[in-house]
Design a protein around this motif. Sequence first.
Motif, PDB file in Angstrom:
ATOM      1  N   LEU A   7       0.870  -1.173   0.000  1.00 33.82           N
ATOM      2  CA  LEU A   7       0.000   0.000   0.000  1.00 33.82           C
ATOM      3  C   LEU A   7       0.904   1.219   0.000  1.00 33.82           C
ATOM      4  CD1 LEU A   7      -1.594   2.446   1.500  1.00 33.82           C
ATOM      5  CD2 LEU A   7      -3.048   0.887   0.223  1.00 33.82           C
ATOM      6  N   LEU A   8       0.847   1.990  -1.065  1.00 36.84           N
ATOM      7  CA  LEU A   8       1.661   3.193  -1.199  1.00 36.84           C
ATOM      8  C   LEU A   8       0.836   4.412  -0.808  1.00 36.84           C
ATOM      9  CD1 LEU A   8       4.259   4.649  -2.206  1.00 36.84           C
ATOM     10  CD2 LEU A   8       3.266   4.579  -4.518  1.00 36.84           C
ATOM     11  N   LYS A   9       1.291   5.120   0.212  1.00 38.01           N
ATOM     12  CA  LYS A   9       0.612   6.337   0.662  1.00 38.01           C
ATOM     13  C   LYS A   9       1.362   7.551   0.122  1.00 38.01           C
ATOM     14  CE  LYS A   9      -1.778   9.332   3.188  1.00 38.01           C
ATOM     15  NZ  LYS A   9      -1.034  10.568   2.939  1.00 38.01           N
ATOM     16  N   LEU A  10       0.669   8.364  -0.664  1.00 40.08           N
ATOM     17  CA  LEU A  10       1.257   9.580  -1.233  1.00 40.08           C
ATOM     18  C   LEU A  10       0.549  10.797  -0.660  1.00 40.08           C
ATOM     19  CD1 LEU A  10       1.422   8.486  -4.978  1.00 40.08           C
ATOM     20  CD2 LEU A  10       3.305   8.494  -3.338  1.00 40.08           C
ATOM     21  N   SER A  11       1.300  11.851  -0.433  1.00 36.27           N
ATOM     22  CA  SER A  11       0.680  13.077   0.065  1.00 36.27           C
ATOM     23  C   SER A  11       0.188  13.918  -1.103  1.00 36.27           C
ATOM     24  CB  SER A  11       1.683  13.885   0.900  1.00 36.27           C
ATOM     25  OG  SER A  11       2.668  14.463   0.075  1.00 36.27           O
ATOM     26  N   GLY A  12      -0.899  14.651  -0.867  1.00 37.01           N
ATOM     27  CA  GLY A  12      -1.401  15.542  -1.908  1.00 37.01           C
ATOM     28  C   GLY A  12      -0.409  16.642  -2.221  1.00 37.01           C
ATOM     29  N   GLY A  17       4.500  19.460  -6.826  1.00 38.72           N
ATOM     30  CA  GLY A  17       5.820  19.646  -7.412  1.00 38.72           C
ATOM     31  C   GLY A  17       6.413  20.975  -6.985  1.00 38.72           C
ATOM     32  N   GLU A  18       6.800  21.781  -7.967  1.00 43.25           N
ATOM     33  CA  GLU A  18       7.380  23.102  -7.667  1.00 43.25           C
ATOM     34  C   GLU A  18       6.320  24.196  -7.614  1.00 43.25           C
ATOM     35  OE1 GLU A  18      10.557  23.290  -6.863  1.00 43.25           O
ATOM     36  OE2 GLU A  18      10.651  21.127  -7.207  1.00 43.25           O
ATOM     37  N   GLN A  19       5.060  23.810  -7.805  1.00 40.21           N
ATOM     38  CA  GLN A  19       3.988  24.799  -7.795  1.00 40.21           C
ATOM     39  C   GLN A  19       3.539  25.106  -6.370  1.00 40.21           C
ATOM     40  OE1 GLN A  19       2.007  23.162 -12.006  1.00 40.21           O
ATOM     41  NE2 GLN A  19       0.901  22.947 -10.108  1.00 40.21           N
ATOM     42  N   GLN A  20       2.720  26.126  -6.231  1.00 38.27           N
ATOM     43  CA  GLN A  20       2.184  26.501  -4.926  1.00 38.27           C
ATOM     44  C   GLN A  20       0.823  25.867  -4.660  1.00 38.27           C
ATOM     45  OE1 GLN A  20       3.990  28.455  -2.697  1.00 38.27           O
ATOM     46  NE2 GLN A  20       5.570  28.135  -4.257  1.00 38.27           N
ATOM     47  N   TYR A  21       0.235  25.294  -5.709  1.00 41.97           N
ATOM     48  CA  TYR A  21      -1.135  24.799  -5.590  1.00 41.97           C
ATOM     49  C   TYR A  21      -1.430  23.869  -6.762  1.00 41.97           C
ATOM     50  CZ  TYR A  21      -6.275  24.915  -5.351  1.00 41.97           C
ATOM     51  OH  TYR A  21      -7.594  24.570  -5.264  1.00 41.97           O
ATOM     52  N   GLY A  22      -2.341  22.931  -6.569  1.00 43.60           N
ATOM     53  CA  GLY A  22      -2.806  22.109  -7.683  1.00 43.60           C
ATOM     54  C   GLY A  22      -1.916  20.920  -7.988  1.00 43.60           C
ATOM     55  N   ILE A  23      -1.899  20.519  -9.247  1.00 43.85           N
ATOM     56  CA  ILE A  23      -1.229  19.282  -9.679  1.00 43.85           C
ATOM     57  C   ILE A  23      -0.170  19.605 -10.727  1.00 43.85           C
ATOM     58  CG2 ILE A  23      -1.585  17.035 -10.774  1.00 43.85           C
ATOM     59  CD1 ILE A  23      -4.491  17.136  -9.727  1.00 43.85           C
ATOM     60  N   ASN A  26       4.347  17.066 -14.431  1.00 44.91           N
ATOM     61  CA  ASN A  26       5.653  16.408 -14.453  1.00 44.91           C
ATOM     62  C   ASN A  26       5.821  15.461 -13.263  1.00 44.91           C
ATOM     63  OD1 ASN A  26       6.522  17.793 -16.791  1.00 44.91           O
ATOM     64  ND2 ASN A  26       7.068  19.578 -15.568  1.00 44.91           N
ATOM     65  N   ARG A  27       5.338  15.886 -12.092  1.00 42.85           N
ATOM     66  CA  ARG A  27       5.410  15.033 -10.905  1.00 42.85           C
ATOM     67  C   ARG A  27       4.507  13.803 -11.077  1.00 42.85           C
ATOM     68  NH1 ARG A  27       7.087  16.292  -5.995  1.00 42.85           N
ATOM     69  NH2 ARG A  27       8.866  17.031  -7.209  1.00 42.85           N
ATOM     70  N   LEU A  28       3.331  14.022 -11.655  1.00 40.16           N
ATOM     71  CA  LEU A  28       2.420  12.905 -11.925  1.00 40.16           C
ATOM     72  C   LEU A  28       3.077  11.875 -12.841  1.00 40.16           C
ATOM     73  CD1 LEU A  28      -1.227  14.112 -12.648  1.00 40.16           C
ATOM     74  CD2 LEU A  28      -0.464  12.584 -10.844  1.00 40.16           C
ATOM     75  N   GLU A  29       3.695  12.359 -13.896  1.00 43.47           N
ATOM     76  CA  GLU A  29       4.350  11.476 -14.860  1.00 43.47           C
ATOM     77  C   GLU A  29       5.495  10.700 -14.200  1.00 43.47           C
ATOM     78  OE1 GLU A  29       6.691  11.755 -19.179  1.00 43.47           O
ATOM     79  OE2 GLU A  29       5.839  13.562 -18.269  1.00 43.47           O
ATOM     80  N   VAL A 154       3.136  -4.386   3.559  1.00 41.32           N
ATOM     81  CA  VAL A 154       3.789  -3.210   4.134  1.00 41.32           C
ATOM     82  C   VAL A 154       3.078  -1.943   3.674  1.00 41.32           C
ATOM     83  CG1 VAL A 154       5.413  -2.989   2.203  1.00 41.32           C
ATOM     84  CG2 VAL A 154       6.082  -2.116   4.447  1.00 41.32           C
ATOM     85  N   VAL A 155       3.141  -0.895   4.502  1.00 42.12           N
ATOM     86  CA  VAL A 155       2.691   0.437   4.095  1.00 42.12           C
ATOM     87  C   VAL A 155       3.931   1.246   3.725  1.00 42.12           C
ATOM     88  CG1 VAL A 155       1.637   2.614   4.831  1.00 42.12           C
ATOM     89  CG2 VAL A 155       0.624   0.448   5.540  1.00 42.12           C
ATOM     90  N   LEU A 156       3.956   1.767   2.506  1.00 44.62           N
ATOM     91  CA  LEU A 156       5.069   2.598   2.048  1.00 44.62           C
ATOM     92  C   LEU A 156       4.604   4.051   2.059  1.00 44.62           C
ATOM     93  CD1 LEU A 156       6.174   0.494  -1.063  1.00 44.62           C
ATOM     94  CD2 LEU A 156       7.011   0.302   1.284  1.00 44.62           C
ATOM     95  N   LYS A 157       5.178   4.836   2.943  1.00 42.64           N
ATOM     96  CA  LYS A 157       4.774   6.240   3.041  1.00 42.64           C
ATOM     97  C   LYS A 157       5.769   7.088   2.257  1.00 42.64           C
ATOM     98  CE  LYS A 157       3.577   9.847   6.424  1.00 42.64           C
ATOM     99  NZ  LYS A 157       2.305  10.300   5.857  1.00 42.64           N
ATOM    100  N   GLY A 158       5.362   7.484   1.056  1.00 41.75           N
ATOM    101  CA  GLY A 158       6.229   8.278   0.190  1.00 41.75           C
ATOM    102  C   GLY A 158       6.161   9.747   0.566  1.00 41.75           C
ATOM    103  N   THR A 159       7.315  10.318   0.940  1.00 39.16           N
ATOM    104  CA  THR A 159       7.359  11.710   1.370  1.00 39.16           C
ATOM    105  C   THR A 159       8.440  12.445   0.583  1.00 39.16           C
ATOM    106  OG1 THR A 159       9.010  11.321   3.097  1.00 39.16           O
ATOM    107  CG2 THR A 159       6.703  10.984   3.699  1.00 39.16           C
ATOM    108  N   ARG A 160       8.786  13.647   1.034  1.00 38.53           N
ATOM    109  CA  ARG A 160       9.848  14.402   0.371  1.00 38.53           C
ATOM    110  C   ARG A 160      11.146  14.358   1.178  1.00 38.53           C
ATOM    111  NH1 ARG A 160       6.822  20.234   1.116  1.00 38.53           N
ATOM    112  NH2 ARG A 160       7.026  20.385   3.390  1.00 38.53           N
ATOM    113  N   VAL A 161      11.154  13.598   2.281  1.00 39.53           N
ATOM    114  CA  VAL A 161      12.394  13.365   3.048  1.00 39.53           C
ATOM    115  C   VAL A 161      12.729  11.884   2.975  1.00 39.53           C
ATOM    116  CG1 VAL A 161      12.133  15.323   4.606  1.00 39.53           C
ATOM    117  CG2 VAL A 161      11.090  13.147   5.200  1.00 39.53           C
ATOM    118  N   ASP A 162      14.002  11.547   3.199  1.00 34.96           N
ATOM    119  CA  ASP A 162      14.471  10.184   2.944  1.00 34.96           C
ATOM    120  C   ASP A 162      14.363   9.259   4.148  1.00 34.96           C
ATOM    121  OD1 ASP A 162      16.395  11.498   4.373  1.00 34.96           O
ATOM    122  OD2 ASP A 162      18.098  10.646   3.278  1.00 34.96           O
ATOM    123  N   GLY A 163      13.416   9.520   5.036  1.00 35.37           N
ATOM    124  CA  GLY A 163      13.213   8.637   6.174  1.00 35.37           C
ATOM    125  C   GLY A 163      12.743   9.392   7.400  1.00 35.37           C
TER     126      GLY A 163
END
Length: 235
Positions: A7-12, A17-23, A26-29, A154-163
């Motif tokens: 189960l991969l958990k992704l944050s909104g 990405g580099e934007q301030q809002y929305g989707i 490039n990050r989606l791809e 396992v639950v995989l919590k994908g974040t922007r830090v490496d642990g």
Amino acid sequence: MKYKRVLLKLSGEALMGEQQYGIDPNRLEQYAKEIKKVVDQEVEVAIVIGAGNIFRGMQASKLGIDRVQGDHMGMLATVINGMALQSALEGAGVYSRLMSGIQMDQVCEPFIRRRAVRHLEKNRVVIFGAGTGNPYFTTDSAASLRAIEIDADVVLKGTRVDGIYTSDPEKNPDAVKIDELTFDKALSDNLKIMDLTAFTLCKENKLPIIVFDMNKPDNLFQLMSGAKVGTIVTQ
């Protein structure tokens, strides 16, 4: 691959990405390509995604909106993110299904546990939208609950830090990374990995959690291959 079903958990927020809002397309791809690598190795992947890039139920009271109403707005926002991720996955050649905790038959399937498991067995990525379908529960809680329901490894919590660090590494340059720890240690040290409800669900069901940097190319594949990536929390 080290794990058969995850189960991969992704944050909104990650979708901004580099934007301030929305989707950010490039990050989606990028995410779609990373997920495809492990799906091609016959790993069964389920995904829960947040909606912090669009709306948070917790913000509702500041806007004068009732908390329950606000939580439902947040749940609908997770479905928007789920639809975007589904489109990116199918653009990358990955079959997927979007299932919702709130019925909206025109855009996605209702969550039915046996049907979700069958999709996974057919090597389709299953995206769980609308959280648990109930207010007062976060998407972290939804991730833990769905992972237990589908019997994920396992639950995989994908974040922007490496642990997991001893403190917030973005605020404290002296924070130290932890490679492995137990649920009890994480609780006693008050480490903010998931909200308490989600964390307790994993602890009681002996479901490991791995926190890793989803934005680093090939990290997900390396993790699934058995490399030491991120931080693992176990019983």
